[in-house]
Design a protein around this motif. Sequence first.
Motif, PDB file in Angstrom:
ATOM      1  N   THR A 151      68.555 -43.987  29.626  1.00  0.00           N
ATOM      2  CA  THR A 151      69.649 -44.599  29.098  1.00  0.00           C
ATOM      3  C   THR A 151      70.635 -45.697  29.693  1.00  0.00           C
ATOM      4  OG1 THR A 151      69.941 -43.350  26.431  1.00  0.00           O
ATOM      5  CG2 THR A 151      71.523 -44.244  27.759  1.00  0.00           C
ATOM      6  N   GLY A 152      71.181 -46.773  29.693  1.00  0.00           N
ATOM      7  CA  GLY A 152      72.344 -47.199  30.544  1.00  0.00           C
ATOM      8  C   GLY A 152      71.491 -48.482  31.716  1.00  0.00           C
ATOM      9  N   ILE A 153      69.852 -48.057  32.240  1.00  0.00           N
ATOM     10  CA  ILE A 153      69.423 -48.940  33.040  1.00  0.00           C
ATOM     11  C   ILE A 153      69.485 -50.374  31.759  1.00  0.00           C
ATOM     12  CG2 ILE A 153      67.316 -48.455  33.806  1.00  0.00           C
ATOM     13  CD1 ILE A 153      69.321 -46.697  34.781  1.00  0.00           C
ATOM     14  N   ALA A 154      69.716 -51.609  33.301  1.00  0.00           N
ATOM     15  CA  ALA A 154      70.110 -52.806  31.972  1.00  0.00           C
ATOM     16  C   ALA A 154      68.112 -53.279  32.203  1.00  0.00           C
ATOM     17  CB  ALA A 154      70.124 -53.836  32.808  1.00  0.00           C
ATOM     18  N   ARG A 155      67.623 -54.279  31.486  1.00  0.00           N
ATOM     19  CA  ARG A 155      66.548 -54.690  31.857  1.00  0.00           C
ATOM     20  C   ARG A 155      65.952 -55.624  32.486  1.00  0.00           C
ATOM     21  NH1 ARG A 155      62.130 -55.680  28.765  1.00  0.00           N
ATOM     22  NH2 ARG A 155      61.132 -57.743  28.931  1.00  0.00           N
ATOM     23  N   GLU A 156      66.707 -55.704  33.172  1.00  0.00           N
ATOM     24  CA  GLU A 156      66.439 -57.008  34.138  1.00  0.00           C
ATOM     25  C   GLU A 156      66.633 -55.295  35.402  1.00  0.00           C
ATOM     26  OE1 GLU A 156      69.225 -58.750  30.994  1.00  0.00           O
ATOM     27  OE2 GLU A 156      69.628 -56.542  32.600  1.00  0.00           O
ATOM     28  N   GLN A 157      67.192 -54.552  35.913  1.00  0.00           N
ATOM     29  CA  GLN A 157      67.203 -53.407  36.442  1.00  0.00           C
ATOM     30  C   GLN A 157      65.546 -53.165  37.255  1.00  0.00           C
ATOM     31  OE1 GLN A 157      70.134 -50.786  35.319  1.00  0.00           O
ATOM     32  NE2 GLN A 157      70.208 -50.297  37.571  1.00  0.00           N
ATOM     33  N   LEU A 208      64.869 -44.931  37.544  1.00  0.00           N
ATOM     34  CA  LEU A 208      65.118 -45.461  36.863  1.00  0.00           C
ATOM     35  C   LEU A 208      64.541 -45.538  35.469  1.00  0.00           C
ATOM     36  CD1 LEU A 208      64.520 -49.205  38.124  1.00  0.00           C
ATOM     37  CD2 LEU A 208      66.583 -48.190  38.120  1.00  0.00           C
ATOM     38  N   ARG A 229      60.373 -48.742  24.912  1.00  0.00           N
ATOM     39  CA  ARG A 229      61.229 -48.125  25.830  1.00  0.00           C
ATOM     40  C   ARG A 229      60.428 -47.240  26.751  1.00  0.00           C
ATOM     41  NH1 ARG A 229      64.161 -43.753  23.257  1.00  0.00           N
ATOM     42  NH2 ARG A 229      65.287 -43.715  25.693  1.00  0.00           N
TER      43      ARG A 229
END
Length: 143
Positions: free
Chosen positions: A57-63, A122, A94
Amino acid sequence: MQLSRTGEAKPIKAIRNAALALTLSLTGVTMTDPSLAQAQAPSPATTGVLVILTVKTGIAREQVMAVMPDEVRQTVQLYLDGKIREWYSRADGRGAVFLLDVKDVAEGHAIMDALPLAKQDLVDHEYIAVGPLMPLRLLTTKP
């Protein structure tokens, strides 16, 4: 075909008992019929480990996407090395689900923790040891 006292065919009775045992084992209920309990081995042998990978949770797709080229290359190599038996994308988007060809959860941890997404913290992993469906042993015993 031989009939039992209740008039059921014996193969049908064996299948019914196996289905009941399967249902009970899947719901976590213990068997009270001693003849069924004796037919089962105490615990299944681990033949693989199911790994459910979830992006934290809170990890951006870009990361995640920045790491994916290395993750994919290393995952493909694990497949080619025979360590990944099956792999799937989660329908909710997810993460992924892997069936590893390993002897225990510790070996599965070692494999998954070495991948780039895990190294960068991640993703989370859930590990489930799997083996043969034990109630099927009922079909191999004589009534």
